[in-house]
Design an enzyme around this catalytic site. Structure first.
Site, mmCIF file in Angstrom:
data_model
loop_
_atom_site.group_PDB
_atom_site.id
_atom_site.type_symbol
_atom_site.label_atom_id
_atom_site.label_comp_id
_atom_site.label_asym_id
_atom_site.label_seq_id
_atom_site.Cartn_x
_atom_site.Cartn_y
_atom_site.Cartn_z
ATOM 1 C CG ASP A 1 21.139 56.604 51.002
ATOM 2 O OD1 ASP A 1 20.523 56.772 52.059
ATOM 3 O OD2 ASP A 1 20.605 56.232 49.932
ATOM 4 C CD GLU B 1 20.628 54.083 55.236
ATOM 5 O OE1 GLU B 1 19.474 54.058 55.665
ATOM 6 O OE2 GLU B 1 20.883 54.069 54.015
HETATM 7 C C1 NOJ Z 1 17.983 55.914 53.223
HETATM 8 C C2 NOJ Z 1 17.621 57.334 53.546
HETATM 9 O O1 NOJ Z 1 17.805 57.550 54.932
HETATM 10 C C3 NOJ Z 1 16.186 57.555 53.120
HETATM 11 O O2 NOJ Z 1 15.711 58.806 53.549
HETATM 12 C C4 NOJ Z 1 16.090 57.377 51.630
HETATM 13 O O3 NOJ Z 1 14.735 57.458 51.227
HETATM 14 C C5 NOJ Z 1 16.665 56.035 51.173
HETATM 15 N N1 NOJ Z 1 17.919 55.718 51.794
HETATM 16 C C6 NOJ Z 1 16.879 56.020 49.676
HETATM 17 O O4 NOJ Z 1 17.963 56.844 49.345
#
Ligand code: NOJ
Ligand code: CA
Length: 543
Positions: free
Chosen positions: A202, A244
């Site tokens: 993430d 991500e």
């Molecule tokens: C990306 C995630 O997909 C999202 O749902 C989240 O709020 C943020 N990162 C923070 O972790």
């Protein structure tokens, strides 16, 4: 497993939220045992790998992306034994499981943060980013624009500000701390030893902060991520790291390194452009972004998607394009969130099966490994009256019975209401009904998945655009070894007829694979002419 290429290069992923999938104990909340009970379903759908949204103990202020303990399971979802059983049961069915790895921040309820804020001499103080002023790193943008006004929040107990890129309840971890870095290795080892097949990492662009930069994609971040990859290669080969980074293709490219950083990375910018292409009847935006996408190392792969658990992000488009997307796809301000649109696939595409399948045709035939977001395979609706992104995280709809077959609890007890309204009636939008109905969205998506899996060309082949005078038709080939695909999509509501260009090498006995129809029966009238009906697409395989 095919030994000639890594498994993830030709895999279909399925993203699911344990909370939302299936409630096995009737408390109104989906759980891990529930997912186990639905593995046969996922096997039948044909996907290869499940991506689980965060399952750790958490106050759930960001649906689990605010972790309070990296080594546990949220009690709502079950136990570590349940989790282990899930991984084993998935593996028994040849399904892989990846989990969310939240590296950038913890919950403010994490004991590290509680200790850090209350004791300046705590060994955890340096796990976080503190400052006496809120004036540092001014060039870093605010991501959750609708809720946060600064990336710094004052902590009265600490007597300092702490840094956070997301909600103020999610303090950022400090990657300048060697102790923190060592903890992260411990965490990944722990989950890899439990058998997970990898991680969706993430928010990786934000790991480090440096004055005078926008604090994204810094060289130090890449150095750390390469260390993670080396560790994985040495100890857990065949597992995958998925990046991500909601960034432009040229800024994501470094996350693949020389094949020594991430195996996979989401291709964020292609996603909104698929919606642009559909609405404008013109493939140009998709072509442009793919043309400017750099080559990636041979063992790497993009991950593509139409929707996910977040808002449909419009960060990677121009201001003008964003306004246009909002106007076209989110006319009600309630549909908007931060720089995006908090709606699901089916409502965005007017619940028109032809448009939904056309979008999927692009997803499944353009480069990248596709991800299906749970519920989109039955064209689930959304609920814009729920706050934040919750409207696209409602219970999976299994049948036309109580609580959509999701839970035995009283409906009032469900973590979120089931979607059932005149436009999205439960009687029609549920797994059972769609399995029983030949030609349903579910069956069509399942066919696409099956064709993808049986034909490595769609996962591994190169992409060549086929120029046609009409930009309302998106035509391209995907070629891998002796396998060639001619993919032709009519992006418009109009019937289109075109002459097959002389240099297309499609024998007349080539077969359109979704319908199993030989090309010569598709050719209307003149032998060298193809007609496409409203939003029709053809997947023609040659060789
Ligand atoms: C990306 C995630 O997909 C999202 O749902 C989240 O709020 C943020 N990162 C923070 O972790
Ligand atoms: Ca439950």
């Amino acid at each position: 497993m095919n030994k000639t290429f890594p498994w993830y290069k030709n895999a279909v992923f399925y993203e699911l939220n344990v909370r939302a999938f299936y409630d096995s104990n009737g408390d109104g909340i989906g759980d891990i045992r529930g997912v186990i009970q639905k593995l046969d379903y996922l096997e039948k759908l044909g996907i290869d790998c499940i991506w689980l949204l965060p399952i750790y103990p958490s106050p759930l202020k960001d649906d689990g992306y605010d972790i309070a303990d990296y080594y546990g399971i949220h009690p709502d979802y079950g136990t570590l034994e349940d989790f282990k059983a899930l991984v084993d049961e998935a593996h028994r069915r040849n399904l892989r499981v990846i989990t969310d790895l939240v590296l950038n921040h913890t919950s403010d309820q994490h004991p590290w943060f509680q200790s850090a804020r209350t004791d300046p001499n705590s060994p955890y103080r340096n796990y976080y980013v503190w400052s006496d002023t809120d004036q540092k790193y001014k060039e870093a943008r605010i991501i959750f624009l609708d809720t946060e006004t600064s990336n710094w929040t004052w902590d009265p107990a600490a007597g300092q500000y702490y840094w956070h890129r997301f909600y103020s309840s999610q303090p950022d971890l400090n990657y300048d701390s060697p102790e923190l870095k060592a903890e992260i290795f411990k965490i990944i080892r722990y989950w890899l030893d439990l058998g997970v097949d990898g991680f969706r990492a993430d928010a990786v662009p934000y790991l480090f902060e440096r004055e005078g930069t926008n604090c994204e994609n810094l060289p130090e971040t890449h150095t750390f991520l390469k260390e993670l990859r080396t560790y994985l290669d040495q100890n857990y080969p065949d597992r995958v790291l998925l990046c991500e980074a909601n960034q432009w293709p040229e800024d994501v490219r470094p996350y693949f390194g020389d094949g020594d950083e991430f195996h996979m990375g989401f291709h964020f910018p292609v996603m909104p452009r698929i919606y642009m292409a559909l609405r404008s009847g013109n493939i140009a935006p998709v072509k442009e972004i793919l043309d400017r996408t750099p080559e990636i190392p041979p063992d790497c792969q993009w991950c593509t998607f139409l929707r996910n658990h977040d808002e449909l992000t419009l960060e990677m488009v121009t201001e003008e394009e964003r306004q246009w997307m909002w106007q076209e796809y989110a006319p009600d301000p309630r549909m908007r969130l931060n720089l995006g649109i908090r709606r699901r696939l089916a409502p965005l595409l007017d619940k028109d099966p032809r448009k939904i399948m056309l979008a999927n045709s692009l997803l499944f035939t353009l480069p990248g490994s596709p991800i299906v977001y749970y519920g989109d395979e039955i064209s689930m609706g959304d609920n814009i009256w729920l706050p934040d992104r919750n409207g696209v995280r409602t219970p999976m709809q299994w049948s036309n019975s109580k609580n959509a077959g999701f839970s035995e609890a009283n409906p009032e007890k469900l973590y979120a209401p089931v979607i059932d309204n005149p436009k999205f009636p439960l009687s029609e939008i549920n797994v059972e009904a769609q399995i029983n109905q030949a030609g349903s969205i579910w069956h069509q998506i399942r066919s696409m998945i099956r064709i993808r899996k049986n034909n490595p060309g769609l996962g591994l082949g190169d992409l060549n655009w086929l120029p046609l005078p009409d930009s309302g038709i998106a035509a391209y080939t995907r070629r891998f070894k002796t396998e060639t695909w001619y993919i032709i999509n009519n992006l418009t509501a109009e019937k289109k007829t075109f002459n097959i260009p002389a240099d297309w090498a499609i024998p007349q006995n080539a077969v359109e694979q979704l319908t199993g129809t030989a090309l010569d029966t598709l050719l209307t009238g003149k032998f060298n002419e193809i007609t496409l009906y409203t939003y029709q697409f053809l997947w023609i395989k040659v060789g």
